[in-house]
Motif scaffolding. Structure first.
Motif, PDB file in Angstrom:
ATOM      1  N   ARG A 158       0.840  -1.198   0.000  1.00 47.97           N
ATOM      2  CA  ARG A 158       0.000   0.000   0.000  1.00 47.97           C
ATOM      3  C   ARG A 158       0.870   1.240   0.000  1.00 47.97           C
ATOM      4  O   ARG A 158       2.026   1.207   0.360  1.00 47.97           O
ATOM      5  N   GLY A 159       0.256   2.330  -0.372  1.00 43.23           N
ATOM      6  CA  GLY A 159       0.868   3.646  -0.291  1.00 43.23           C
ATOM      7  C   GLY A 159      -0.153   4.597   0.292  1.00 43.23           C
ATOM      8  O   GLY A 159      -1.302   4.220   0.543  1.00 43.23           O
ATOM      9  N   LEU A 160       0.235   5.833   0.507  1.00 45.23           N
ATOM     10  CA  LEU A 160      -0.649   6.865   1.048  1.00 45.23           C
ATOM     11  C   LEU A 160      -1.186   6.511   2.430  1.00 45.23           C
ATOM     12  O   LEU A 160      -2.227   6.996   2.846  1.00 45.23           O
ATOM     13  N   PRO A 209     -12.421   3.920   5.423  1.00 44.96           N
ATOM     14  CA  PRO A 209     -11.207   3.787   4.612  1.00 44.96           C
ATOM     15  C   PRO A 209     -10.776   5.143   4.069  1.00 44.96           C
ATOM     16  O   PRO A 209     -11.617   5.951   3.661  1.00 44.96           O
ATOM     17  N   ARG A 210      -9.467   5.394   4.080  1.00 46.91           N
ATOM     18  CA  ARG A 210      -8.954   6.681   3.601  1.00 46.91           C
ATOM     19  C   ARG A 210      -7.464   6.597   3.336  1.00 46.91           C
ATOM     20  O   ARG A 210      -6.786   5.700   3.812  1.00 46.91           O
ATOM     21  N   ALA A 211      -6.995   7.553   2.571  1.00 44.39           N
ATOM     22  CA  ALA A 211      -5.577   7.655   2.246  1.00 44.39           C
ATOM     23  C   ALA A 211      -5.061   9.030   2.643  1.00 44.39           C
ATOM     24  O   ALA A 211      -5.800  10.010   2.618  1.00 44.39           O
ATOM     25  N   SER A 212      -3.824   9.090   3.035  1.00 45.57           N
ATOM     26  CA  SER A 212      -3.118  10.331   3.401  1.00 45.57           C
ATOM     27  C   SER A 212      -3.779  11.143   4.512  1.00 45.57           C
ATOM     28  O   SER A 212      -3.844  12.365   4.431  1.00 45.57           O
ATOM     29  N   PRO A 213      -4.239  10.490   5.588  1.00 42.15           N
ATOM     30  CA  PRO A 213      -4.800  11.276   6.684  1.00 42.15           C
ATOM     31  C   PRO A 213      -3.687  11.863   7.553  1.00 42.15           C
ATOM     32  O   PRO A 213      -2.531  11.449   7.471  1.00 42.15           O
ATOM     33  N   CYS A 214      -4.046  12.806   8.398  1.00 39.44           N
ATOM     34  CA  CYS A 214      -3.164  13.272   9.470  1.00 39.44           C
ATOM     35  C   CYS A 214      -3.334  12.270  10.609  1.00 39.44           C
ATOM     36  O   CYS A 214      -4.443  11.814  10.886  1.00 39.44           O
ATOM     37  N   PHE A 215      -2.233  11.927  11.276  1.00 44.41           N
ATOM     38  CA  PHE A 215      -2.277  10.863  12.276  1.00 44.41           C
ATOM     39  C   PHE A 215      -1.249  11.181  13.349  1.00 44.41           C
ATOM     40  O   PHE A 215      -0.063  11.323  13.039  1.00 44.41           O
ATOM     41  N   ILE A 216      -1.690  11.350  14.599  1.00 44.82           N
ATOM     42  CA  ILE A 216      -0.761  11.619  15.695  1.00 44.82           C
ATOM     43  C   ILE A 216      -1.097  10.739  16.890  1.00 44.82           C
ATOM     44  O   ILE A 216      -2.228  10.289  17.044  1.00 44.82           O
ATOM     45  N   ALA A 217      -0.098  10.496  17.721  1.00 48.08           N
ATOM     46  CA  ALA A 217      -0.300   9.746  18.960  1.00 48.08           C
ATOM     47  C   ALA A 217      -0.533  10.726  20.096  1.00 48.08           C
ATOM     48  O   ALA A 217       0.250  11.657  20.273  1.00 48.08           O
ATOM     49  N   LEU A 218      -1.600  10.516  20.837  1.00 47.74           N
ATOM     50  CA  LEU A 218      -1.875  11.339  22.012  1.00 47.74           C
ATOM     51  C   LEU A 218      -1.235  10.732  23.261  1.00 47.74           C
ATOM     52  O   LEU A 218      -0.782  11.445  24.147  1.00 47.74           O
ATOM     53  N   VAL A 228       2.298   2.594  14.814  1.00 47.54           N
ATOM     54  CA  VAL A 228       0.941   2.286  14.358  1.00 47.54           C
ATOM     55  C   VAL A 228       0.810   2.772  12.920  1.00 47.54           C
ATOM     56  O   VAL A 228       1.174   3.894  12.601  1.00 47.54           O
ATOM     57  N   LEU A 229       0.314   1.896  12.060  1.00 45.19           N
ATOM     58  CA  LEU A 229       0.096   2.205  10.645  1.00 45.19           C
ATOM     59  C   LEU A 229      -1.400   2.160  10.385  1.00 45.19           C
ATOM     60  O   LEU A 229      -2.073   1.217  10.814  1.00 45.19           O
ATOM     61  N   PHE A 230      -1.930   3.172   9.702  1.00 46.73           N
ATOM     62  CA  PHE A 230      -3.357   3.212   9.402  1.00 46.73           C
ATOM     63  C   PHE A 230      -3.582   3.424   7.907  1.00 46.73           C
ATOM     64  O   PHE A 230      -2.956   4.262   7.275  1.00 46.73           O
ATOM     65  N   GLY A 231      -4.574   2.687   7.377  1.00 47.17           N
ATOM     66  CA  GLY A 231      -5.162   2.953   6.068  1.00 47.17           C
ATOM     67  C   GLY A 231      -4.206   2.884   4.904  1.00 47.17           C
ATOM     68  O   GLY A 231      -3.292   2.083   4.853  1.00 47.17           O
ATOM     69  N   GLY A 232      -4.461   3.769   3.942  1.00 47.03           N
ATOM     70  CA  GLY A 232      -3.692   3.795   2.708  1.00 47.03           C
ATOM     71  C   GLY A 232      -4.498   3.262   1.544  1.00 47.03           C
ATOM     72  O   GLY A 232      -5.681   2.938   1.672  1.00 47.03           O
ATOM     73  N   ALA A 233      -3.816   3.167   0.420  1.00 43.72           N
ATOM     74  CA  ALA A 233      -4.469   2.697  -0.799  1.00 43.72           C
ATOM     75  C   ALA A 233      -3.625   1.611  -1.456  1.00 43.72           C
ATOM     76  O   ALA A 233      -2.401   1.717  -1.516  1.00 43.72           O
ATOM     77  N   ASN A 288      -4.404  -0.908  -6.774  1.00 44.31           N
ATOM     78  CA  ASN A 288      -5.612  -0.817  -7.602  1.00 44.31           C
ATOM     79  C   ASN A 288      -6.491   0.373  -7.202  1.00 44.31           C
ATOM     80  O   ASN A 288      -7.562   0.567  -7.761  1.00 44.31           O
ATOM     81  N   GLY A 289      -6.061   1.159  -6.211  1.00 48.09           N
ATOM     82  CA  GLY A 289      -6.784   2.358  -5.809  1.00 48.09           C
ATOM     83  C   GLY A 289      -7.760   2.179  -4.663  1.00 48.09           C
ATOM     84  O   GLY A 289      -8.288   3.156  -4.151  1.00 48.09           O
ATOM     85  N   LEU A 290      -8.043   0.930  -4.267  1.00 52.76           N
ATOM     86  CA  LEU A 290      -8.967   0.705  -3.149  1.00 52.76           C
ATOM     87  C   LEU A 290      -8.329   1.182  -1.848  1.00 52.76           C
ATOM     88  O   LEU A 290      -7.192   0.849  -1.543  1.00 52.76           O
ATOM     89  N   MET A 291      -9.084   1.962  -1.087  1.00 52.72           N
ATOM     90  CA  MET A 291      -8.574   2.470   0.181  1.00 52.72           C
ATOM     91  C   MET A 291      -8.896   1.515   1.318  1.00 52.72           C
ATOM     92  O   MET A 291      -9.825   0.717   1.235  1.00 52.72           O
ATOM     93  N   SER A 292      -8.118   1.630   2.393  1.00 53.25           N
ATOM     94  CA  SER A 292      -8.224   0.724   3.529  1.00 53.25           C
ATOM     95  C   SER A 292      -8.456   1.504   4.820  1.00 53.25           C
ATOM     96  O   SER A 292      -8.076   2.669   4.926  1.00 53.25           O
ATOM     97  N   ASN A 293      -9.055   0.835   5.801  1.00 56.59           N
ATOM     98  CA  ASN A 293      -9.125   1.381   7.149  1.00 56.59           C
ATOM     99  C   ASN A 293      -8.475   0.417   8.144  1.00 56.59           C
ATOM    100  O   ASN A 293      -8.735   0.459   9.337  1.00 56.59           O
TER     101      ASN A 293
END
Length: 138
Positions: free
Chosen positions: A60-62, A119-128, A75-80, A83-88
């Motif tokens: 995956r990328g993004l 499912p989404r690609a390129s989100p902002c992601f931070i650890a609290l 922690v890794l989240f989501g991406g595409a 084939n372009g399908l996004m993941s959650n």
């Protein structure tokens, strides 16, 4: 386990995640990293492949990555997918054992017990903190 690198892993790549590790190294994860991650040693100015075990993310990328404040888990989240399908999906890499795990997502919402990030690609992601991450956009 350190694996040899070939020129394919060192070519420019996009849609990757990079994480600063606490020991002057940088971890890079991209769509080619299935049974390894790439590690750059800042002091020695060299790349290496680090073998990983467990349940790794599919190609995956993004995707978005964050290191938890304990400096031991990424922690890794989501991406595409290609084939372009996004993941959650969420994956956690323990940097003491180099093992991937895939936790079950759940919601603490009383309105929708099955609610998880879409499912989404390129989100902002931070650890609290070591148990909570904040995800926005994508």
């Amino acid at each position: 386990t350190i694996l040899p690198l070939d020129n394919e892993q060192l070519q420019p790549t996009s849609r990757s995640c990079a994480i600063a590790l606490p020991d002057d190294r940088i971890l890079l994860h991209n769509h080619r990293c299935l049974d390894y991650v790439l590690i750059f040693d800042v002091k020695e100015i060299k790349w290496e492949k680090k073998r990983v075990t467990g349940t790794p993310p599919s190609s995956r990328g993004l995707h978005a990555c964050v290191i938890l404040p304990d400096n031991k888990k990424i922690v890794l989240f989501g991406g595409a997918a290609q084939n372009g399908l996004m993941s959650n999906e969420v994956f956690v890499l323990d940097t003491t054992t180099w093992e991937w795990t895939k936790p079950t997502l759940c919601s603490d919402s009383s309105e929708d017990e099955d609610a998880v990030p879409s499912p989404r690609a390129s989100p902002c992601f931070i650890a609290l903190d070591d148990n909570t991450c904040f995800l926005y956009g994508g």
